[in-house]
Each structure stands twice: as C-alpha cells, then as structure tokens.
Design an enzyme around this catalytic site. Structure first.
Site, PDB file in Angstrom:
ATOM      1  N   CYS A   1      27.244  48.662 -18.746  1.00 31.50           N
ATOM      2  CA  CYS A   1      25.760  48.601 -19.330  1.00 31.50           C
ATOM      3  C   CYS A   1      25.705  48.038 -20.781  1.00 31.50           C
ATOM      4  CB  CYS A   1      24.886  49.709 -19.211  1.00 31.50           C
ATOM      5  SG  CYS A   1      25.138  50.301 -17.365  1.00 31.50           S
TER       6      CYS A   1
ATOM      7  N   HIS B   1      19.193  49.496 -23.696  1.00 30.61           N
ATOM      8  CA  HIS B   1      19.450  49.464 -22.278  1.00 30.61           C
ATOM      9  C   HIS B   1      18.476  50.189 -21.469  1.00 30.61           C
ATOM     10  CE1 HIS B   1      21.484  49.844 -18.459  1.00 30.61           C
ATOM     11  NE2 HIS B   1      22.057  50.972 -18.607  1.00 30.61           N
TER      12      HIS B   1
ATOM     13  N   ASN C   1      17.544  50.538 -13.716  1.00 35.76           N
ATOM     14  CA  ASN C   1      18.640  50.134 -14.215  1.00 35.76           C
ATOM     15  C   ASN C   1      19.400  48.942 -13.792  1.00 35.76           C
ATOM     16  OD1 ASN C   1      21.217  50.183 -15.664  1.00 35.76           O
ATOM     17  ND2 ASN C   1      21.490  52.177 -15.499  1.00 35.76           N
TER      18      ASN C   1
END
Ligand code: UT7
Length: 333
Positions: free
Chosen positions: A118, A257, A287
């Site tokens: 990520c 993020h 996500n």
C-alpha cells in the site's frame, strides 16, 4: 540572471474505478457481518469490484490513458512505465507495467513493477522522480493498479470487507521554471513485521506436486497493522514538516493511503490537526492498496480542489512493513 534548473512536475492525472459497486449490506447477505459493524470500524460503505475481464493491467491502462490525455502527452513520448501493484496479472513476470506499456503503445518506454504494497504508489513517485533527475529530460507514467478483491477470502469477514479494486496514474515530466520548489521524501521498511500482512503464492516453499496451486489469500493481523499505521503516518508527516520548518496544520491537504477512516481519525488526534485535512474517498472505494493515493490525487484535481502552489503531503503505509511520504508544492515533485 538566475540559472534555470530542471524540476520534476506532475503533468496530468487519471483514475479508473470498475463499474460494479458492492455495498456492505450486499456483503452481509453472505458474510456474518453488517453495514453497522463495517462502517463503524472502517468508515467504508461500498467498494468497486473488477469485471472478470479486468485485471490490474486492464484497470491500470484505463487510468493511464486518462492521465496521458490530461497531460497532453502521447504514449510514444513516455520513457518509463512504472506500475505499483500487489495484484500483478502474472505471478512474477512479465510485469504488469510491460502489459500496460503494450496496451498503450509506449514503444520507447522501459517498464517494470514496484512491490511496496500500500506504500507502492508513493514509493513509485519517488523512484520516478529520481529516474527523471538522472536524465536531461524524461517522461514517466506512474501507475497504481489493483484487483484486491481477488486476493482475499470472501468466506471470512476479518480481511475481505476492507478491500476494493481500482487504479490511478500520473504522468511526470520536467520543467525549467525559476524557483520551482523542491519536494522532500521519506521511504522506509521494517521487514521484521512481514507477518503482519502477507499473501503466499511465491516460491518461498517447494511448489506443490499437483498442477493446481492453492489460492493464496491475504493474511492480516488487523490490530497490529492499525497500530503501526497510526504511529507511522504521524511520524512520517511530522518529520517531513519538521524538516521543512512548517507545522503540519499549515499543510493545504494530506493525501494518505485510504485503508480505514478510523486510522486517519486516530492520526489526526495524535497530530492535533483537524481530521478534515485528510482527503478521503474510502467510504465508496474501500482500500485499493497501491492505487489509493493515485486515485484521490486525480479526484482532487478533477474536483478543482488541488491548486498549483498548494503545499501537500502524500503518505502510504502497508505490507513489508513499508511506509512512504512526500511533501510537495503541487504539481512540483
Ligand atoms: O493497507 C493496509 C491494510 N490493512 C489495514 O489497514 C488494516 C488495519 N486494521 C484495521 O483496519 C482493523 O483492525 C480492522 C477493521 C481490520 C478490524 O477492526 P478491529 O476494531 O481491530 O476489530 P478486531 O479485529 O479487534 O475484532 C473485533 C471483533 C471480533 O469479535 P470478538 O472476538 O470480539 O467477538 C471480530 O471477530 O469484531 C469481529 N469482526 C467482525 N464482526 C463483524 C471482525 N471483522 C468483522 C466483520 N463484521 N467484518
């Protein structure tokens, strides 16, 4: 007369979210979960699912085409295609970047993938900036592309509900503007935390004798990742600001993020800054790992909320463990 210095600049942005939307209520029809639990623990209400024909290279190419269009750059002018992804089309090779390069027709470009989970897109921006800095002039297509809904076990509720599919991209190039502001960056990793989030499927072990490989689903220790994320985001953004001699509260926006709204709320409390400083879209995307920062940057540009000269921070964290941050004056990198 001042010397003209070559600076690196974001020339254009693009993003793509697959058409199919799956809500928490829909998930709760097959999983022992509820909209109330998912929203209260994550801030997520729905996410996008890639169509069967859409792999990371397909969603990545869609975002990249839009970025090239907005930059006014032709595929043939790109020198490097750099794709951050945790869900490559093939196990290791060819790279997803090579597939995107072929799909777009970036004939003269080098291409490779970057694996920093990520943190991947923020890592990739810094790698691309360094690539350009070593050349007289270069244009780089940086992409974050994911089909994470294929990497989780949809029969268990702990991990699956967090993730969604999508892609974002930017085109980086050079400019010779006087006084173009320089960016700052931090890239880091702590491999001792590798077991906090991982997905098998590599060659750590002897391959099975059967020709059918087991589907390697993502494994995660949620609480440990949560605590790491809160601590690291605070550390990275605070250090970038301290080195620049500014207070975090003076930033125009933070593009971090999009993993969990509760993580960003906890970081805001810890840093004593308003939660609203964080740009968020995770309520409707979930996500999207290495795509998330690229997607929110494009959204912010298209909404007209990200203006030239804005001092902003980008930040990522994820498996590895890895973390990354960039402090920049949009659009100078
Ligand atoms: O890009 C980086 C990727 N990863 C992350 O960012 C993850 C970071 N971690 C998190 O976001 C949170 O830890 C989660 C959202 C994954 C979990 O939230 P939590 O508040 O840490 O919950 P928990 O794992 O401590 O579980 C609490 C309870 C458990 O039940 P018991 O043992 O207390 O009875 C779980 O079984 O919640 C249960 N639970 C659920 N219940 C309904 C876990 N997932 C669900 C679910 N629906 N989907």
């Amino acid at each position: 007369m001042k010397k003209q210095i070559q600076a690196v600049k974001v020339l254009g942005t693009g993003s793509y979210l697959p058409q199919k939307v799956v809500t928490n209520d829909e998930l709760s029809q097959t999983l022992d979960t509820s909209d109330e639990w998912i929203y209260s623990h994550t801030g997520i209400r729905s996410r996008h699912f890639a169509a069967p024909s859409e792999s990371s290279s397909v969603v990545g190419a869609k975002a990249a085409r839009l970025a090239l269009e907005s930059a006014g750059v032709k595929p043939g002018d790109i020198d490097l295609v750099l794709c951050a992804t945790s869900t490559p089309d093939y196990g290791n090779f060819p790279s997803t970047a090579s597939l995107i390069q072929a799909a777009l027709g970036c004939q003269k470009a080098a291409a490779f993938d970057l694996a920093a989970a990520c943190s991947g897109f923020v890592y990739a921006l810094e790698v691309a900036r360094s690539f350009i800095a070593c050349r007289d002039e270069a244009k780089v297509l940086v992409i974050g592309a994911e089909v994470l809904t294929r990497s989780v076990d949809w029969t268990e509720r702990n991990v699956s509900i967090l993730f969604g599919d999508g892609a974002g991209a930017v085109v980086l190039g050079t400019c010779t503007e006087e006084d173009a502001p320089a960016s700052r960056s931090i890239l880091g990793s702590d491999g001792t935390g590798y077991e906090f989030i991982y997905r098998e499927g590599g060659l750590k072990r002897e391959p099975p004798t059967s020709k059918v490989w087991p589907v390697p689903y993502m494994q995660m220790q949620g609480r440990a990742v949560f605590n790491f994320a809160v601590r690291k985001l605070d550390e990275v953004i605070s250090k970038l600001c301290a080195d620049e001699g500014i207070a975090p509260a003076s930033l125009r926006r933070i593009y971090a993020h999009q993993a969990n709204a509760r993580i960003l709320e906890a970081v805001a409390r810890r840093m004593k800054i308003p939660y609203e400083m964080f740009y968020t879209n995770l309520e409707t995307t979930g996500n999207t790992s290495s795509a998330s920062v690229a997607i929110i940057l494009d959204e912010a540009v298209r909404k007209g909320e990200l203006k030239d000269g804005d001092q902003i921070a980008l930040a990522g964290f994820g498996a590895g463990l890895t973390w990354a941050g960039i402090l920049m004056r949009w659009p100078y990198l």
